[in-house]
Design an enzyme around this catalytic site. Structure first.
Site, PDB file in Angstrom:
ATOM      1  N   GLU A 167       3.322   5.255  -0.761  1.00  0.00           N
ATOM      2  CA  GLU A 167       3.060   4.574  -2.018  1.00  0.00           C
ATOM      3  C   GLU A 167       3.056   5.495  -3.248  1.00  0.00           C
ATOM      4  O   GLU A 167       2.023   5.729  -3.884  1.00  0.00           O
ATOM      5  CB  GLU A 167       1.738   3.807  -1.934  1.00  0.00           C
ATOM      6  CG  GLU A 167       1.743   2.732  -0.854  1.00  0.00           C
ATOM      7  CD  GLU A 167       0.537   1.823  -0.882  1.00  0.00           C
ATOM      8  OE1 GLU A 167       0.571   0.774  -0.216  1.00  0.00           O
ATOM      9  OE2 GLU A 167      -0.449   2.150  -1.581  1.00  0.00           O
ATOM     10  N   GLU A 352       2.712  -1.568   5.872  1.00  0.00           N
ATOM     11  CA  GLU A 352       1.349  -2.017   5.572  1.00  0.00           C
ATOM     12  C   GLU A 352       1.394  -3.455   5.110  1.00  0.00           C
ATOM     13  O   GLU A 352       2.220  -3.825   4.273  1.00  0.00           O
ATOM     14  CB  GLU A 352       0.669  -1.180   4.477  1.00  0.00           C
ATOM     15  CG  GLU A 352       0.234   0.191   4.889  1.00  0.00           C
ATOM     16  CD  GLU A 352      -0.497   0.931   3.766  1.00  0.00           C
ATOM     17  OE1 GLU A 352      -1.129   0.252   2.920  1.00  0.00           O
ATOM     18  OE2 GLU A 352      -0.423   2.160   3.736  1.00  0.00           O
TER      19      GLU A 352
END
Length: 443
Positions: A167, A352
């Protein structure tokens, strides 16, 4: 759960994900200080000033935690390796205890018939490097590459796949412009540099991994579905800019070697000198792409603000414990969009997807029907994307365990396994049992 393994292609991987600082217990095993330790120690940054010193004590309990994965009929475990655990000062002297821990961890994953999916960096910048500017320093790519060489020299021969970073939007924009995560800056110049240097660090690490002959190398990006809050031109422009900052900045750089003009316009005058010369390093083939997806936001123009001058309006959809709208179609949107516009047949993994809820143990059990539905609906969204041609190869729930949720401390619970942080007792939730049952089918 309204699916079985037979609904997915042969070899489709089901697993759960965690991250080093969030579960291991950073006070154990000779790990060095990170910018999260100091960020948490500063008044007002983190819920109750909590940090990852103990977390879930995965450092000592990893065997039991891996048994939970195996008993849930999962195929793989996505974990991260802490830079500051391996190199306490970020450079120089290696912490052998740290390397030994990851050596034992990977062996234990394999011993249970699970596939190790490793992420090199999940946000724990060593404090010594943060002192030098961290992600704003132009040398950070080299530092990161050196770390990649050290850790992969120990475990690279046994991992199934490796991601460079997790991320990068959170690493750069959330942490340097919005200031919500360590190092907690709110500075557009620092942001522009971090936004570029995190991409460059990915590219440098990929070069190091390729030079080692490492197989199955990729990156994990988070995607947030930005939709216009209404039919106005200003709302459409706000959604496009938010999409450019959050999503296109990273995937365009990696797959096309460009940055969105709408974002470059905002960063004008703040980008590092000669950034254009780095794009060839950033834009190199990846073997797979990790897709993190949680929610959508309805965007409008914020006329009272400076650039980017966008804001999120209230969403009428049901919300998670993070006040995030539950919108499974957003996952299908990104999987199909990425396949069509950016990566083609390159394998995609949902690395995720999950939700926070106010879970508690009741008579030895943890009922969480909202999470059961959430997991089911998002896995079915991935299935729908496959039916439309997206090359989706796996799905990892976030997270295996309740854990340290960064600025929210231990207040938000994402796990399919409940953790009592006082006793470290693990209690599988109803969602864990439902998922285990679904994955048992046709195994």
């Amino acid at each position: 759960m309204n699916f079985t393994r037979a609904d997915f292609p042969d070899g489709f991987v089901f697993g759960a994900a965690t991250a080093a600082y969030q579960i291991e217990g950073h006070s154990f095993g000779g790990a060095g200080s990170t910018h999260w330790d100091t960020f948490a120690a500063t008044q007002g940054n983190v819920f109750k000033a909590q940090d990852g010193a103990i977390a879930c004590d995965h450092y000592h309990k990893f065997e039991d935690d891996l048994d939970l994965l195996k008993d849930a009929n999962m195929d793989a475990y996505r974990f991260s390796t802490s830079w500051a655990r391996v190199l306490p000062e970020g450079r120089g002297q290696v912490n052998q205890e740290g390397l030994d821990f990851y050596d034992r961890l990977v062996d234990a994953i394999l011993a249970r018939g699970l596939k190790p999916f490793q992420t090199l960096y999940h946000w724990e910048m060593p404090s010594a490097l943060a002192d030098l500017g961290g992600w704003t320093n132009p040398d950070v790519g080299k530092w990161f590459g050196d770390f990649a060489d050290v850790i992969m020299g120990r475990i690279g021969d046994r991992v199934e796949a490796v991601a460079t970073l997790n991320e990068p939007w959170c690493v750069a924009f959330l942490s340097h412009y919005l200031g919500h995560h360590a190092p907690g800056q709110r500075d557009i110049r620092a942001t522009a540099r971090a936004m570029h240097h995190v991409n460059l660090a990915h590219g440098v690490a990929m070069e190091r991994l390729r030079a080692r002959g490492q197989k199955n190398c990729g990156i994990v990006l988070n995607f947030d579905y930005a939709q216009p809050a209404d039919d106005s031109d200003s709302a459409r422009a706000a959604a496009d800019l938010q999409d450019g900052i959050f999503n296109r900045w990273f995937i365009e750089a990696i797959t096309k070697g460009t940055y969105p003009e709408v974002v470059l316009k905002g960063f004008e005058g703040h980008m590092p000198k000669g950034w254009e010369d780095d794009m060839a390093v950033i834009n190199q083939p990846i073997d797979w792409l990790g897709v993190n997806y949680y929610t959508r936001h309805l965007m409008s123009e914020d006329v009272s603000a400076v650039w980017p001058a966008v804001k999120s309006e209230d969403d009428p959809l049901p919300k998670t414990g993070m006040d995030w709208a539950i919108y499974p179609d957003g996952l299908k949107h990104f999987l199909t969009r990425l396949s069509k516009d950016y990566v083609g047949d390159t394998p995609l993994y949902v690395t995720e997807n999950g939700m926070a809820w106010d879970d508690d143990v009741v008579d030895g059990e943890v009922p969480d029907p909202v999470r059961e539905n959430f997991v089911n609906d998002h896995i079915l969204a991935a299935k729908a994307a496959i039916s439309e041609g997206a090359n989706v190869k796996g799905f990892f729930y976030w997270s295996l365990l309740d854990n340290y949720e960064w600025a929210f401390g231990y207040d938000k619970r994402f796990g399919i396994v409940h953790v009592d942080y006082e006793t470290q007792v693990r209690t599988p939730k109803a969602s864990y049992h439902a998922l285990a049952t679904a994955l048992r089918s046709n195994r």
